[in-house]
Write a protein that holds these residues in place. Structure first.
Motif, PDB file in Angstrom:
ATOM      1  N   ILE A 246       0.839  -1.199   0.000  1.00 43.36           N
ATOM      2  CA  ILE A 246       0.000   0.000   0.000  1.00 43.36           C
ATOM      3  C   ILE A 246       0.874   1.249   0.000  1.00 43.36           C
ATOM      4  O   ILE A 246       0.602   2.204  -0.733  1.00 43.36           O
ATOM      5  CB  ILE A 246      -0.959  -0.011   1.203  1.00 43.36           C
ATOM      6  N   ASP A 247       1.928   1.236   0.808  1.00 43.08           N
ATOM      7  CA  ASP A 247       2.833   2.386   0.850  1.00 43.08           C
ATOM      8  C   ASP A 247       3.514   2.603  -0.496  1.00 43.08           C
ATOM      9  O   ASP A 247       3.739   3.734  -0.911  1.00 43.08           O
ATOM     10  CB  ASP A 247       3.878   2.207   1.951  1.00 43.08           C
TER      11      ASP A 247
ATOM     12  N   ARG B 185      -1.011   6.103  -2.704  1.00 48.55           N
ATOM     13  CA  ARG B 185      -2.273   6.817  -2.909  1.00 48.55           C
ATOM     14  C   ARG B 185      -3.075   6.797  -1.606  1.00 48.55           C
ATOM     15  O   ARG B 185      -3.204   5.753  -0.981  1.00 48.55           O
ATOM     16  CB  ARG B 185      -3.095   6.152  -4.008  1.00 48.55           C
ATOM     17  N   PRO B 186      -3.650   7.919  -1.204  1.00 43.29           N
ATOM     18  CA  PRO B 186      -4.399   7.952   0.046  1.00 43.29           C
ATOM     19  C   PRO B 186      -5.727   7.196   0.002  1.00 43.29           C
ATOM     20  O   PRO B 186      -6.288   6.864   1.035  1.00 43.29           O
ATOM     21  CB  PRO B 186      -4.647   9.450   0.275  1.00 43.29           C
ATOM     22  N   ASN B 187      -6.221   6.890  -1.189  1.00 43.63           N
ATOM     23  CA  ASN B 187      -7.497   6.193  -1.305  1.00 43.63           C
ATOM     24  C   ASN B 187      -7.337   4.683  -1.523  1.00 43.63           C
ATOM     25  O   ASN B 187      -8.262   4.018  -1.949  1.00 43.63           O
ATOM     26  CB  ASN B 187      -8.328   6.801  -2.443  1.00 43.63           C
ATOM     27  N   VAL B 188      -6.172   4.139  -1.220  1.00 41.38           N
ATOM     28  CA  VAL B 188      -5.931   2.703  -1.332  1.00 41.38           C
ATOM     29  C   VAL B 188      -5.755   2.142   0.074  1.00 41.38           C
ATOM     30  O   VAL B 188      -5.025   2.702   0.887  1.00 41.38           O
ATOM     31  CB  VAL B 188      -4.668   2.403  -2.172  1.00 41.38           C
ATOM     32  N   GLY B 189      -6.482   1.049   0.373  1.00 40.03           N
ATOM     33  CA  GLY B 189      -6.395   0.459   1.697  1.00 40.03           C
ATOM     34  C   GLY B 189      -6.403  -1.055   1.635  1.00 40.03           C
ATOM     35  O   GLY B 189      -6.394  -1.655   0.555  1.00 40.03           O
ATOM     36  N   LEU B 190      -6.448  -1.668   2.799  1.00 43.44           N
ATOM     37  CA  LEU B 190      -6.369  -3.122   2.937  1.00 43.44           C
ATOM     38  C   LEU B 190      -7.720  -3.700   3.305  1.00 43.44           C
ATOM     39  O   LEU B 190      -8.384  -3.200   4.219  1.00 43.44           O
ATOM     40  CB  LEU B 190      -5.349  -3.475   4.018  1.00 43.44           C
TER      41      LEU B 190
ATOM     42  N   ARG C 155       0.166  -5.409  13.516  1.00 40.03           N
ATOM     43  CA  ARG C 155       1.221  -4.496  13.043  1.00 40.03           C
ATOM     44  C   ARG C 155       0.778  -3.607  11.882  1.00 40.03           C
ATOM     45  O   ARG C 155       1.455  -2.643  11.543  1.00 40.03           O
ATOM     46  CB  ARG C 155       2.459  -5.299  12.648  1.00 40.03           C
ATOM     47  N   VAL C 156      -0.362  -3.921  11.275  1.00 45.54           N
ATOM     48  CA  VAL C 156      -0.863  -3.105  10.163  1.00 45.54           C
ATOM     49  C   VAL C 156      -1.457  -1.820  10.744  1.00 45.54           C
ATOM     50  O   VAL C 156      -2.308  -1.870  11.631  1.00 45.54           O
ATOM     51  CB  VAL C 156      -1.956  -3.861   9.369  1.00 45.54           C
TER      52      VAL C 156
ATOM     53  N   VAL D 136      -6.546  -0.208   7.091  1.00 45.34           N
ATOM     54  CA  VAL D 136      -7.609  -1.214   6.991  1.00 45.34           C
ATOM     55  C   VAL D 136      -8.916  -0.495   6.712  1.00 45.34           C
ATOM     56  O   VAL D 136      -9.374   0.322   7.496  1.00 45.34           O
ATOM     57  CB  VAL D 136      -7.715  -2.053   8.276  1.00 45.34           C
ATOM     58  N   VAL D 137      -9.507  -0.799   5.546  1.00 44.40           N
ATOM     59  CA  VAL D 137     -10.724  -0.100   5.140  1.00 44.40           C
ATOM     60  C   VAL D 137     -11.951  -1.007   5.100  1.00 44.40           C
ATOM     61  O   VAL D 137     -13.076  -0.518   5.011  1.00 44.40           O
ATOM     62  CB  VAL D 137     -10.539   0.593   3.774  1.00 44.40           C
ATOM     63  N   HIS D 138     -11.748  -2.326   5.163  1.00 44.19           N
ATOM     64  CA  HIS D 138     -12.865  -3.263   5.099  1.00 44.19           C
ATOM     65  C   HIS D 138     -12.420  -4.587   5.703  1.00 44.19           C
ATOM     66  O   HIS D 138     -11.255  -4.952   5.587  1.00 44.19           O
ATOM     67  CB  HIS D 138     -13.287  -3.456   3.629  1.00 44.19           C
ATOM     68  N   VAL D 139     -13.355  -5.297   6.349  1.00 45.33           N
ATOM     69  CA  VAL D 139     -13.029  -6.575   6.986  1.00 45.33           C
ATOM     70  C   VAL D 139     -14.100  -7.598   6.646  1.00 45.33           C
ATOM     71  O   VAL D 139     -15.291  -7.306   6.739  1.00 45.33           O
ATOM     72  CB  VAL D 139     -12.937  -6.421   8.531  1.00 45.33           C
ATOM     73  N   HIS D 140     -13.674  -8.799   6.247  1.00 48.35           N
ATOM     74  CA  HIS D 140     -14.564  -9.947   6.060  1.00 48.35           C
ATOM     75  C   HIS D 140     -14.253 -10.947   7.163  1.00 48.35           C
ATOM     76  O   HIS D 140     -13.086 -11.320   7.340  1.00 48.35           O
ATOM     77  CB  HIS D 140     -14.313 -10.638   4.726  1.00 48.35           C
TER      78      HIS D 140
END
Length: 93
Positions: A2-3, A7-12, A31-32, A37-41
């Protein structure tokens, strides 16, 4: 990664089923940075070896062998806060 994208609009998207089948640990997830983290399943896995898991045969949490509660107990307080939701462009009102 991601780093590297920078881009600020990219997440995990953290997917507990994929996390389990890849053999990752909760310690790695902690550690993330929470901002990434923008979404979790959250899913569980049937009682079979990791390399025999089938993506479309996920179970509800608590019904299988994965026990994704470790991820939710360690990560949820960091992820699902009013502050993190409010900082999202599509924050619920």
């Amino acid at each position: 990664m991601i780093d590297e994208i920078g881009r600020p609009n990219v997440g995990l998207l953290v997917d507990s089923f994929h996390w389990f089948t890849a053999g990752h640990t909760v310690e790695e997830l902690v550690r993330v940075p929470k901002e990434r983290v923008v979404h979790v399943h959250i899913n569980d896995a049937p009682d079979r070896p990791r390399d025999e898991q089938i993506d479309m045969e996920r179970l509800l949490p608590g019904e299988g062998v994965h026990r994704p509660g470790g991820i939710t107990r360690r990560a949820t307080p960091r992820l699902a806060t009013r502050t993190t939701w409010a900082s999202r462009p599509s924050a619920p009102s």
